[in-house]
Design a protein around this motif. Structure first.
Motif, PDB file in Angstrom:
ATOM      1  N   LEU A 375      -2.270  -2.181   1.539  1.00 52.23           N
ATOM      2  CA  LEU A 375      -2.351  -1.285   0.386  1.00 52.23           C
ATOM      3  C   LEU A 375      -2.168  -2.131  -0.868  1.00 52.23           C
ATOM      4  O   LEU A 375      -1.051  -2.335  -1.349  1.00 52.23           O
ATOM      5  CB  LEU A 375      -1.273  -0.197   0.480  1.00 52.23           C
ATOM      6  CG  LEU A 375      -1.322   0.692   1.730  1.00 52.23           C
ATOM      7  CD1 LEU A 375      -0.144   1.658   1.745  1.00 52.23           C
ATOM      8  CD2 LEU A 375      -2.638   1.459   1.805  1.00 52.23           C
ATOM      9  N   ASP A 402      -0.744   6.648  -0.733  1.00 48.97           N
ATOM     10  CA  ASP A 402      -0.711   6.412   0.712  1.00 48.97           C
ATOM     11  C   ASP A 402       0.707   6.104   1.176  1.00 48.97           C
ATOM     12  O   ASP A 402       1.106   6.478   2.279  1.00 48.97           O
ATOM     13  CB  ASP A 402      -1.628   5.235   1.078  1.00 48.97           C
ATOM     14  CG  ASP A 402      -3.096   5.541   0.830  1.00 48.97           C
ATOM     15  OD1 ASP A 402      -3.481   6.710   1.005  1.00 48.97           O
ATOM     16  OD2 ASP A 402      -3.844   4.617   0.460  1.00 48.97           O
ATOM     17  N   HIS A 422      -1.052   2.025  -2.702  1.00 51.68           N
ATOM     18  CA  HIS A 422      -2.237   2.829  -2.406  1.00 51.68           C
ATOM     19  C   HIS A 422      -3.405   1.891  -2.123  1.00 51.68           C
ATOM     20  O   HIS A 422      -3.395   0.715  -2.508  1.00 51.68           O
ATOM     21  CB  HIS A 422      -2.558   3.733  -3.607  1.00 51.68           C
ATOM     22  CG  HIS A 422      -3.349   4.951  -3.250  1.00 51.68           C
ATOM     23  ND1 HIS A 422      -2.868   5.946  -2.433  1.00 51.68           N
ATOM     24  CD2 HIS A 422      -4.609   5.340  -3.599  1.00 51.68           C
ATOM     25  CE1 HIS A 422      -3.777   6.896  -2.304  1.00 51.68           C
ATOM     26  NE2 HIS A 422      -4.852   6.549  -2.992  1.00 51.68           N
ATOM     27  N   GLN A 423      -4.409   2.429  -1.445  1.00 51.86           N
ATOM     28  CA  GLN A 423      -5.584   1.626  -1.139  1.00 51.86           C
ATOM     29  C   GLN A 423      -6.326   1.230  -2.409  1.00 51.86           C
ATOM     30  O   GLN A 423      -6.784   0.101  -2.559  1.00 51.86           O
ATOM     31  CB  GLN A 423      -6.516   2.409  -0.206  1.00 51.86           C
ATOM     32  CG  GLN A 423      -7.720   1.624   0.285  1.00 51.86           C
ATOM     33  CD  GLN A 423      -7.331   0.429   1.127  1.00 51.86           C
ATOM     34  OE1 GLN A 423      -6.469   0.526   1.989  1.00 51.86           O
ATOM     35  NE2 GLN A 423      -7.941  -0.725   0.868  1.00 51.86           N
ATOM     36  N   THR A 424      -6.437   2.168  -3.336  1.00 53.02           N
ATOM     37  CA  THR A 424      -7.077   1.909  -4.625  1.00 53.02           C
ATOM     38  C   THR A 424      -6.194   2.473  -5.733  1.00 53.02           C
ATOM     39  O   THR A 424      -5.263   3.239  -5.474  1.00 53.02           O
ATOM     40  CB  THR A 424      -8.464   2.574  -4.695  1.00 53.02           C
ATOM     41  OG1 THR A 424      -8.316   3.986  -4.478  1.00 53.02           O
ATOM     42  CG2 THR A 424      -9.402   2.001  -3.642  1.00 53.02           C
TER      43      THR A 424
END
Length: 570
Positions: A375, A402, A422-424
């Motif tokens: 992440l 996330d 977070h992923q993005t």
């Protein structure tokens, strides 16, 4: 309390005075006392069974008092589905910050322990008169007041009072003492006979042990000295418990055992302890503890974010190496729920299996797999805060990430700490909403740094010469020492010069304190290690730093640190 609850029949299969609901004689005795024709002969459902019935629609309304099933029950996804499906959810609690609160259609504010009155029975059968130390706040009422009020209204609505002489109510309880007096009568002739006890005796003579029958002046200190037990044949009954393995077995897909348990400084679902910053200083956020061998095999290091999963759900959480966990085992404290992390908490993974006799769920073990998560977007937020409403608003943002945790830290002047990955990158609206809550808006007295190309954004709020807020996005190396600055002192020119730099250690030579081991005297792990390495044993450590000389809860950890650092010294 558990002992008193059983005495008054506070379980699905019991009646007051240690009576069994399945026993016709016992039911007849209670029916006569209550002045009714009969009492229900079918036992109610226990916790796991109850939520299964709510989910299927067999039970349409559920009244929850003084418990938090959306955090404490096993297989939480099933419980959440049940609460969402119920036609009516009534919640009766002293706190509005529990995981279950969001599912309530009706909320009854209740008093908590320092405001209650009545009696409590301890494990040696000793009954104590309890009187409130503080008045009822706001609209809060004692639990019995709420239940009696509802019962009388329902009784009237159903027209039941008209069927009785002078329109009398079956629920004529004007005080806690009147309820105690009825309970006392239910014990007459039973093993816990307290017909010789009263509020007056408890107040004048202090706590008393049962049985204390009418005409007696003292209770019985020791039971069964005559060799006669409360069984039809007078003999003690031993139960031969045959060992059964855990419900969930490890396998190739789920090779690790996941255990749960308690933290030293927290209690249950943290509705009370979770509002006190000082109680987070020893363990600040939810982590999964793993053995070093298992971490090495999965190429993990302390601080990495992992995904724990099984057939019931998943949980994103930081991993921490621990010598106290055996190979193939992992451990997560039971306390952390959706108020403190993204996700429902560890009980979402636990099986709903329960013991066939006690109906106690198997909450302590399941099998999981652990996978490393990547992440890349990171954020750390710290804000001086004693406003619980602000904390509640910040916690609403956990769902956007996330991985996220929201906890407290500090002593007299606590702070809320939000960590997220977070992923993005989340939307700018989410970050703007957070900045608004933190007071980090245009015109505020703060340091700013933004590098849009690298996705880095930093804010440091300075009020009256002290750092009162930090928001780091994209690069968070300085979070730990900035937290220490927020707690310990003035924001000097030297610190100001380096505050926005990517430094993981303090720029002015201060030593990192590490986690707090002794919460009573605010003694950190690094201070203890340094003193041990100078030759201190436990007694010297206590004399010099005072750690372990008040409540004593840190003594096991002190002994461990002394042992480890004595070995290192040699």
């Amino acid at each position: 309390n558990a002992m008193g609850g059983r005495e008054v029949g506070g379980m699905a299969n019991l009646l007051s005075g240690h009576r069994d609901l399945a026993n016709p004689k016992h039911r007849a005795e209670i029916a006569k006392l209550w002045g009714v024709d009969d009492v229900p002969f079918s036992a109610g459902k226990t916790a796991v069974e109850m939520f299964d019935a709510v989910k299927t629609g067999e039970i349409k309304a559920i009244w929850i008092a003084c418990t938090n099933p959306a955090q404490s029950m096993p297989d939480l996804n099933n419980v959440i589905e049940a609460l969402s499906a119920a036609e009516l959810v009534v919640l009766q609690d002293a706190f509005n910050n529990t995981d279950s609160n969001q599912y309530a259609d009706v909320f009854f504010p209740a008093t908590t322990w320092g405001e209650k009155e009545g009696t409590v029975t301890n494990s040696e059968r000793r009954i104590t008169r309890v009187q409130g130390a503080a008045p009822k706040p706001g609209e809060a009422r004692h639990d019995w007041e709420t239940v009696v009020d509802f019962a009388q209204r329902l009784e009237k609505k159903l027209g039941k009072t008209k069927q009785r002489l002078n329109y009398t109510s079956l629920f004529n309880y004007p005080s806690a003492e009147s309820i105690f007096n009825e309970h006392r009568e239910t014990t007459r002739g039973r093993d816990l006979d307290i017909t010789g006890l009263s509020y007056q005796i408890l107040e004048q003579q202090g706590p008393q042990q049962w049985p204390l029958k009418a005409g007696e002046t003292t209770g019985q200190a020791r039971l069964y000295t005559d060799g006669i037990f409360q069984k039809p044949n007078g003999k003690a009954q031993f139960y031969n418990a045959v060992y059964q393995g855990t419900a969930d077995k490890t396998d190739a897909r789920h090779p690790l055992h996941l255990l749960t348990g308690r933290l030293r400084d927290q209690w249950h679902g943290m509705s009370r302890t979770g509002t006190i910053a000082q109680l987070y200083n020893h363990v600040e956020e939810p982590v999964v503890s793993m053995n070093q061998d298992d971490m090495t095999r999965r190429q993990l290091k302390t601080g990495d974010i992992v995904k724990l999963s099984n057939k019931r759900g998943s949980l994103n959480i930081r991993v921490q190496q621990s010598d106290e966990v055996k190979p193939a085992e992992t451990f997560i404290p039971m306390h952390w729920g959706s108020q403190f992390m993204s996700g429902l908490g560890v009980n979402a993974l636990m099986p709903p299996t329960f013991d066939k006799l006690s109906k106690q769920p198997e909450l302590k073990h399941t099998a999981v797999k652990v996978e490393k998560l990547d992440l890349p977007w990171q954020m750390t937020v710290m804000r001086t805060c004693n406003d619980l409403s602000l904390i509640a608003e910040i916690r609403k943002l956990l769902k956007h990430y996330d991985y996220a945790t929201c906890s407290l830290y500090g002593r007299e002047d606590g702070m809320v700490v939000l960590r997220a990955s977070h992923q993005t990158a989340p939307s700018t609206e989410v970050i703007a909403q957070l900045d608004q809550l933190l007071g980090m808006v245009e015109g505020a007295p703060m340091l700013n740094y933004d590098d849009l190309k690298r996705g880095i954004s930093k804010r440091i709020l300075i009020e009256n010469g002290q750092v009162t807020g930090v928001r780091l996005i994209g690069e968070t190396l300085a979070a730990d020492w900035l937290k220490q600055v927020m707690q310990q002192g003035q924001f000097t020119d030297e610190l100001r010069r380096w505050a926005l730099a990517p430094l993981s250690t303090p720029p002015t030579g201060q030593k990192s304190r590490g986690k707090i081991v002794c919460n009573c005297f605010d003694i950190s792990e690094n201070e203890i290690i340094e003193t041990c390495q100078a030759g201190a044993d436990l007694q010297t450590l206590q004399a010099k730093l005072k750690c372990g000389t008040n409540c004593g809860s840190c003594i096991p950890e002190l002994k461990r640190l002394v042992k480890i650092n004595s070995v290192l010294k040699v």
